[in-house]
Design a protein around this motif. Structure first.
Motif, PDB file in Angstrom:
ATOM      1  N   PHE A   1     -15.716 -38.477 -12.464  1.00  0.00           N
ATOM      2  CA  PHE A   1     -14.894 -38.529 -13.672  1.00  0.00           C
ATOM      3  C   PHE A   1     -14.556 -39.992 -13.937  1.00  0.00           C
ATOM      4  N   VAL A   2     -14.827 -40.449 -15.164  1.00  0.00           N
ATOM      5  CA  VAL A   2     -14.715 -41.876 -15.459  1.00  0.00           C
ATOM      6  C   VAL A   2     -13.982 -42.119 -16.775  1.00  0.00           C
ATOM      7  N   SER A   3     -13.430 -43.317 -16.882  1.00  0.00           N
ATOM      8  CA  SER A   3     -12.930 -43.836 -18.157  1.00  0.00           C
ATOM      9  C   SER A   3     -13.059 -45.354 -18.103  1.00  0.00           C
ATOM     10  N   TYR A   4     -13.295 -45.952 -19.250  1.00  0.00           N
ATOM     11  CA  TYR A   4     -13.522 -47.399 -19.302  1.00  0.00           C
ATOM     12  C   TYR A   4     -12.293 -48.161 -18.823  1.00  0.00           C
ATOM     13  N   SER A   5     -11.115 -47.641 -19.089  1.00  0.00           N
ATOM     14  CA  SER A   5      -9.891 -48.374 -18.775  1.00  0.00           C
ATOM     15  C   SER A   5      -9.497 -48.299 -17.301  1.00  0.00           C
ATOM     16  N   CYS A   6     -10.240 -47.555 -16.493  1.00  0.00           N
ATOM     17  CA  CYS A   6      -9.978 -47.492 -15.051  1.00  0.00           C
ATOM     18  C   CYS A   6     -10.750 -48.615 -14.363  1.00  0.00           C
ATOM     19  N   PRO A   7     -10.067 -49.581 -13.751  1.00  0.00           N
ATOM     20  CA  PRO A   7     -10.776 -50.697 -13.114  1.00  0.00           C
ATOM     21  C   PRO A   7     -11.790 -50.257 -12.064  1.00  0.00           C
ATOM     22  N   TYR A   8     -11.457 -49.235 -11.288  1.00  0.00           N
ATOM     23  CA  TYR A   8     -12.385 -48.774 -10.255  1.00  0.00           C
ATOM     24  C   TYR A   8     -13.602 -48.090 -10.851  1.00  0.00           C
TER      25      TYR A   8
ATOM     26  N   TRP B   1      -6.292 -58.528  -8.203  1.00  0.00           N
ATOM     27  CA  TRP B   1      -7.517 -58.151  -8.921  1.00  0.00           C
ATOM     28  C   TRP B   1      -7.251 -56.989  -9.867  1.00  0.00           C
ATOM     29  N   TYR B   2      -6.495 -55.999  -9.389  1.00  0.00           N
ATOM     30  CA  TYR B   2      -6.244 -54.801 -10.183  1.00  0.00           C
ATOM     31  C   TYR B   2      -5.483 -55.138 -11.459  1.00  0.00           C
ATOM     32  N   LEU B   3      -4.456 -55.968 -11.341  1.00  0.00           N
ATOM     33  CA  LEU B   3      -3.681 -56.355 -12.526  1.00  0.00           C
ATOM     34  C   LEU B   3      -4.522 -57.169 -13.497  1.00  0.00           C
TER      35      LEU B   3
ATOM     36  N   MET C   1      -5.329 -56.120 -17.360  1.00  0.00           N
ATOM     37  CA  MET C   1      -5.065 -57.003 -18.497  1.00  0.00           C
ATOM     38  C   MET C   1      -6.236 -57.029 -19.474  1.00  0.00           C
ATOM     39  N   LYS C   2      -7.447 -56.751 -18.984  1.00  0.00           N
ATOM     40  CA  LYS C   2      -8.599 -56.690 -19.881  1.00  0.00           C
ATOM     41  C   LYS C   2      -8.458 -55.532 -20.869  1.00  0.00           C
ATOM     42  N   ASN C   3      -7.694 -54.504 -20.490  1.00  0.00           N
ATOM     43  CA  ASN C   3      -7.456 -53.375 -21.388  1.00  0.00           C
ATOM     44  C   ASN C   3      -6.465 -53.722 -22.482  1.00  0.00           C
ATOM     45  N   GLY C   4      -5.612 -54.716 -22.221  1.00  0.00           N
ATOM     46  CA  GLY C   4      -4.544 -55.086 -23.148  1.00  0.00           C
ATOM     47  C   GLY C   4      -3.219 -55.105 -22.412  1.00  0.00           C
ATOM     48  N   PRO C   5      -2.276 -55.944 -22.836  1.00  0.00           N
ATOM     49  CA  PRO C   5      -0.999 -56.104 -22.134  1.00  0.00           C
ATOM     50  C   PRO C   5      -0.222 -54.810 -21.919  1.00  0.00           C
ATOM     51  N   SER C   6      -0.300 -53.881 -22.870  1.00  0.00           N
ATOM     52  CA  SER C   6       0.504 -52.664 -22.739  1.00  0.00           C
ATOM     53  C   SER C   6       0.065 -51.799 -21.556  1.00  0.00           C
ATOM     54  N   SER C   7      -1.158 -51.981 -21.062  1.00  0.00           N
ATOM     55  CA  SER C   7      -1.643 -51.149 -19.957  1.00  0.00           C
ATOM     56  C   SER C   7      -1.005 -51.528 -18.624  1.00  0.00           C
ATOM     57  N   VAL C   8      -0.352 -52.700 -18.561  1.00  0.00           N
ATOM     58  CA  VAL C   8       0.224 -53.130 -17.282  1.00  0.00           C
ATOM     59  C   VAL C   8       1.748 -53.067 -17.263  1.00  0.00           C
ATOM     60  N   ILE C   9       2.366 -52.676 -18.372  1.00  0.00           N
ATOM     61  CA  ILE C   9       3.836 -52.690 -18.435  1.00  0.00           C
ATOM     62  C   ILE C   9       4.443 -51.822 -17.350  1.00  0.00           C
ATOM     63  N   ASP C  10       3.974 -50.571 -17.229  1.00  0.00           N
ATOM     64  CA  ASP C  10       4.530 -49.672 -16.224  1.00  0.00           C
ATOM     65  C   ASP C  10       4.191 -50.118 -14.814  1.00  0.00           C
ATOM     66  N   VAL C  11       2.994 -50.653 -14.631  1.00  0.00           N
ATOM     67  CA  VAL C  11       2.574 -51.090 -13.302  1.00  0.00           C
ATOM     68  C   VAL C  11       3.449 -52.232 -12.805  1.00  0.00           C
ATOM     69  N   LEU C  12       3.932 -53.065 -13.712  1.00  0.00           N
ATOM     70  CA  LEU C  12       4.755 -54.213 -13.323  1.00  0.00           C
ATOM     71  C   LEU C  12       6.218 -53.846 -13.112  1.00  0.00           C
ATOM     72  N   ASP C  13       6.578 -52.590 -13.363  1.00  0.00           N
ATOM     73  CA  ASP C  13       7.944 -52.126 -13.123  1.00  0.00           C
ATOM     74  C   ASP C  13       8.098 -51.835 -11.632  1.00  0.00           C
ATOM     75  N   LEU C  14       8.419 -52.865 -10.857  1.00  0.00           N
ATOM     76  CA  LEU C  14       8.444 -52.757  -9.399  1.00  0.00           C
ATOM     77  C   LEU C  14       9.611 -51.931  -8.883  1.00  0.00           C
ATOM     78  N   SER C  15      10.550 -51.559  -9.736  1.00  0.00           N
ATOM     79  CA  SER C  15      11.698 -50.769  -9.297  1.00  0.00           C
ATOM     80  C   SER C  15      11.362 -49.289  -9.155  1.00  0.00           C
ATOM     81  N   SER C  16      10.204 -48.869  -9.711  1.00  0.00           N
ATOM     82  CA  SER C  16       9.836 -47.450  -9.681  1.00  0.00           C
ATOM     83  C   SER C  16       9.160 -47.096  -8.361  1.00  0.00           C
TER      84      SER C  16
END
Length: 225
Positions: free
Chosen positions: A47-54, A195-197, A201-216
């Protein structure tokens, strides 16, 4: 690293898809609409999607299975909803958009195997099997799941190759018994946050907003639960 929790799978038989027709980007790049799941032979589905780095970094991992002599089988990928949509790779809310993203994925990474474009409006293949991007499944000739991994890695490809070869030998032997279900609880041991971040970022800034929320709270992949 091995995860000890067995996943809760959804439906475990291809027959549950009811012989539905899907858009398929064939190995030669042509497009067709057909039932992509032949009966009577093993089927390997990732199962694939372009926006998945792996999914991008491992885009051609399964292609080598097509050149291994393990008997008749289908090796294909299901293009599903975007894992990490952003400004450059938006979520697909229409069939045309999903086909376009699947075409881009196949062309950009020179994917040789067929890509089955998952449904946007009807119950999707990925939701039927509760499978996310970068997961992989092996079904036997009767369409019953025999192997599942949350991650597609080179080690997992080797496991599938072994199972396909074993299946070919069993099919040629009288009185062969069905294999039991196997689950590869393999986690990404080479997770590189930097590397993952950068890939997100190649997907666009909005794709990393939740990932950068280190409090979650984080899951085993280092992502927000």
């Amino acid at each position: 690293m091995v995860e000890n929790v067995m996943p809760e799978l959804g439906i475990t038989e291809l027959a549950e898809l009811g012989g539905r027709a899907f858009t398929v980007l064939e190995s030669d790049g042509t497009m067709s609409v057909r039932d992509p799941f032949p009966t009577g032979q093993p089927t390997v589905l990732s199962f694939v999607s372009y926006s998945c780095p792996y999914c991008r970094s491992g885009a051609t991992l399964l292609d080598e299975l097509q050149s291994i002599e393990t008997g008749r089988r289908l090796v294909a990928s299901v293009y599903t909803e975007e894992a990490h949509p952003g400004e450059n790779i938006p979520q697909t809310h229409s069939s045309d958009a999903r086909i376009a993203n699947a075409r881009r994925y196949k062309d950009d990474f020179a994917v040789k195997r067929p890509i089955i474009v998952d449904s946007v409006t009807q119950p999707s293949i990925s939701r039927t099997f509760q499978a996310g991007p970068n997961s992989v499944m092996l079904f036997d000739g009767d369409g019953v799941i025999q192997f599942y991994s949350k991650w597609l890695t080179l080690d997992v490809v080797r496991m599938i190759e072994h199972l396909l070869q074993s299946s070919a030998r069993t099919d040629r032997s009288a009185g062969g018994t069905p294999r039991s279900f196997e689950f590869a609880g393999i986690l990404k041991s080479n997770y590189d946050a930097e590397w993952y971040l950068a890939e997100l970022m190649k997907n666009g800034p909005s794709s990393v907003i939740d990932v950068l929320d280190l409090s979650s709270p984080r899951d085993s992949k280092g992502l927000i639960k």
